[in-house]
Design a protein around this motif. Structure first.
Motif, PDB file in Angstrom:
ATOM      1  N   ILE A  15       0.804  -1.228   0.000  1.00  0.00           N
ATOM      2  CA  ILE A  15       0.000   0.000   0.000  1.00  0.00           C
ATOM      3  C   ILE A  15       0.838   1.279   0.000  1.00  0.00           C
ATOM      4  O   ILE A  15       0.334   2.350  -0.346  1.00  0.00           O
ATOM      5  CB  ILE A  15      -0.954   0.030   1.212  1.00  0.00           C
ATOM      6  N   LYS A  16       2.100   1.180   0.358  1.00  0.00           N
ATOM      7  CA  LYS A  16       2.934   2.372   0.507  1.00  0.00           C
ATOM      8  C   LYS A  16       2.985   3.252  -0.741  1.00  0.00           C
ATOM      9  O   LYS A  16       2.954   4.487  -0.633  1.00  0.00           O
ATOM     10  CB  LYS A  16       4.346   1.966   0.931  1.00  0.00           C
ATOM     11  N   PRO A  17       3.034   2.680  -1.954  1.00  0.00           N
ATOM     12  CA  PRO A  17       3.122   3.535  -3.151  1.00  0.00           C
ATOM     13  C   PRO A  17       1.950   4.487  -3.356  1.00  0.00           C
ATOM     14  O   PRO A  17       2.108   5.501  -4.043  1.00  0.00           O
ATOM     15  CB  PRO A  17       3.211   2.509  -4.297  1.00  0.00           C
ATOM     16  N   ILE A  18       0.781   4.175  -2.801  1.00  0.00           N
ATOM     17  CA  ILE A  18      -0.369   5.061  -3.016  1.00  0.00           C
ATOM     18  C   ILE A  18      -0.488   6.143  -1.955  1.00  0.00           C
ATOM     19  O   ILE A  18      -1.336   7.029  -2.064  1.00  0.00           O
ATOM     20  CB  ILE A  18      -1.695   4.267  -3.071  1.00  0.00           C
ATOM     21  N   LEU A  19       0.349   6.087  -0.926  1.00  0.00           N
ATOM     22  CA  LEU A  19       0.271   7.063   0.154  1.00  0.00           C
ATOM     23  C   LEU A  19       1.137   8.275  -0.162  1.00  0.00           C
ATOM     24  O   LEU A  19       2.265   8.144  -0.618  1.00  0.00           O
ATOM     25  CB  LEU A  19       0.721   6.433   1.474  1.00  0.00           C
ATOM     26  N   SER A  20       0.592   9.452   0.085  1.00  0.00           N
ATOM     27  CA  SER A  20       1.338  10.682  -0.151  1.00  0.00           C
ATOM     28  C   SER A  20       2.440  10.823   0.890  1.00  0.00           C
ATOM     29  O   SER A  20       2.349  10.251   1.983  1.00  0.00           O
ATOM     30  CB  SER A  20       0.405  11.891  -0.066  1.00  0.00           C
ATOM     31  N   PRO A  21       3.493  11.581   0.584  1.00  0.00           N
ATOM     32  CA  PRO A  21       4.532  11.827   1.583  1.00  0.00           C
ATOM     33  C   PRO A  21       3.965  12.423   2.868  1.00  0.00           C
ATOM     34  O   PRO A  21       4.444  12.107   3.970  1.00  0.00           O
ATOM     35  CB  PRO A  21       5.473  12.804   0.878  1.00  0.00           C
ATOM     36  N   LYS A  22       2.943  13.240   2.740  1.00  0.00           N
ATOM     37  CA  LYS A  22       2.336  13.844   3.926  1.00  0.00           C
ATOM     38  C   LYS A  22       1.688  12.783   4.811  1.00  0.00           C
ATOM     39  O   LYS A  22       1.839  12.798   6.041  1.00  0.00           O
ATOM     40  CB  LYS A  22       1.302  14.897   3.506  1.00  0.00           C
ATOM     41  N   THR A  23       0.978  11.848   4.193  1.00  0.00           N
ATOM     42  CA  THR A  23       0.361  10.763   4.965  1.00  0.00           C
ATOM     43  C   THR A  23       1.417   9.854   5.578  1.00  0.00           C
ATOM     44  O   THR A  23       1.329   9.478   6.748  1.00  0.00           O
ATOM     45  CB  THR A  23      -0.583   9.939   4.083  1.00  0.00           C
ATOM     46  N   LEU A  24       2.425   9.509   4.797  1.00  0.00           N
ATOM     47  CA  LEU A  24       3.498   8.653   5.312  1.00  0.00           C
ATOM     48  C   LEU A  24       4.186   9.286   6.515  1.00  0.00           C
ATOM     49  O   LEU A  24       4.597   8.591   7.448  1.00  0.00           O
ATOM     50  CB  LEU A  24       4.531   8.382   4.211  1.00  0.00           C
ATOM     51  N   GLY A  25       4.269  10.611   6.512  1.00  0.00           N
ATOM     52  CA  GLY A  25       4.894  11.315   7.621  1.00  0.00           C
ATOM     53  C   GLY A  25       4.085  11.259   8.908  1.00  0.00           C
ATOM     54  O   GLY A  25       4.600  11.581   9.980  1.00  0.00           O
ATOM     55  N   LYS A  26       2.816  10.847   8.807  1.00  0.00           N
ATOM     56  CA  LYS A  26       1.952  10.755   9.979  1.00  0.00           C
ATOM     57  C   LYS A  26       1.913   9.343  10.567  1.00  0.00           C
ATOM     58  O   LYS A  26       1.255   9.107  11.577  1.00  0.00           O
ATOM     59  CB  LYS A  26       0.524  11.188   9.612  1.00  0.00           C
ATOM     60  N   ILE A  27       2.598   8.410   9.920  1.00  0.00           N
ATOM     61  CA  ILE A  27       2.549   7.009  10.322  1.00  0.00           C
ATOM     62  C   ILE A  27       3.776   6.638  11.153  1.00  0.00           C
ATOM     63  O   ILE A  27       4.905   6.948  10.779  1.00  0.00           O
ATOM     64  CB  ILE A  27       2.463   6.090   9.087  1.00  0.00           C
TER      65      ILE A  27
END
Length: 239
Positions: free
Chosen positions: A196-208
């Motif tokens: 799923i990581k490829p569909i997540l924006s950098p902003k969302t990834l930064g919240k995980i």
């Protein structure tokens, strides 16, 4: 509505927000929703408009506004638990999803992939409406991966259900997350996350934040975001 930082920035972004609201007035979306979509597209009005129009159409197509009326079997609800456990320190809801305990593969293999996908949308919509009821204070989500097995994460059709949920989070529920804390993640979680990581924006990834089973690391992270009353009780045992 909460606008960003400096005065110059405030004035510029407020002007863009007003322009965006004018362009999507036919969609009848409130100011906070417009701001979320505009923020998700870094205040690029044409991109935010495309995103919002696609999202409104998606909501109509699947009938998300009637999500509480979707018929889901009692057994299936028991196998896919989620819960709003309380309020985080910023006033938004805390959503707990013990994903590791879910029997999603069992149901997908029995022809219930579409129903399982809709159930994922129900979770998102429930949390979203709870956020709206709390003056649009953002959600802190806890994803519990305890009891996750290789059997569960090695099934591509089931991973596609997870993919659809996170894709919808990005496309139809932008900027609703304050933080996503993943706890008790075994090594095989990396399989699902890489899917799923490829569909997540950098902003969302930064919240995980992802934690393994070391409670002494993830419990303080949870307590930074919420009171003990909002933490699932099993996570507090022996704390």
């Amino acid at each position: 509505m909460v606008m960003p930082k400096s005065n110059d920035c405030d004035e510029c972004e407020l002007r863009l927000l007003r322009e965006f609201q004018s362009r999507v007035a036919d969609l009848e979306q409130d100011e906070d929703t417009c701001l979320r979509f505009l923020t998700a597209r870094e205040f690029k009005i044409h991109l935010a408009e495309e995103m919002m129009r696609n999202s409104v159409e998606w909501r109509k197509t699947i009938g998300i506004d009637n999500y509480l009326n979707w018929v889901v079997s009692e057994a299936k609800e028991e196998d896919h638990i989620f819960k709003i456990t309380g309020v985080n320190h910023n006033g938004g809801p805390v959503l707990w999803v013990p994903l590791g305990t879910w029997l999603a593969r069992y149901w997908v293999e029995r022809g219930k992939q579409e129903e399982t996908t809709l159930y994922g949308y129900r979770i998102l919509e429930t949390a979203f409406r709870e956020m709206k009821s709390r003056n649009n204070k953002k959600i802190v989500a806890i994803l519990g991966i305890e009891t996750l097995t290789y059997y569960k994460v090695s099934h591509v059709p089931t991973l596609k259900v997870l993919y659809a949920a996170f894709q919808s989070l990005e496309q139809n529920y932008p900027e609703i997350l304050q933080s996503l804390i993943i706890v008790n993640a075994p090594w095989m979680f990396s399989i699902a996350f890489s899917f799923i990581k490829p569909i997540l924006s950098p902003k969302t990834l930064g919240k995980i934040q992802v934690f393994n089973s070391e409670r002494e690391k993830w419990l303080p992270a949870l307590r930074q975001l919420m009171p003990d009353s909002a933490i699932p009780s099993d996570y507090l045992k022996s704390a």
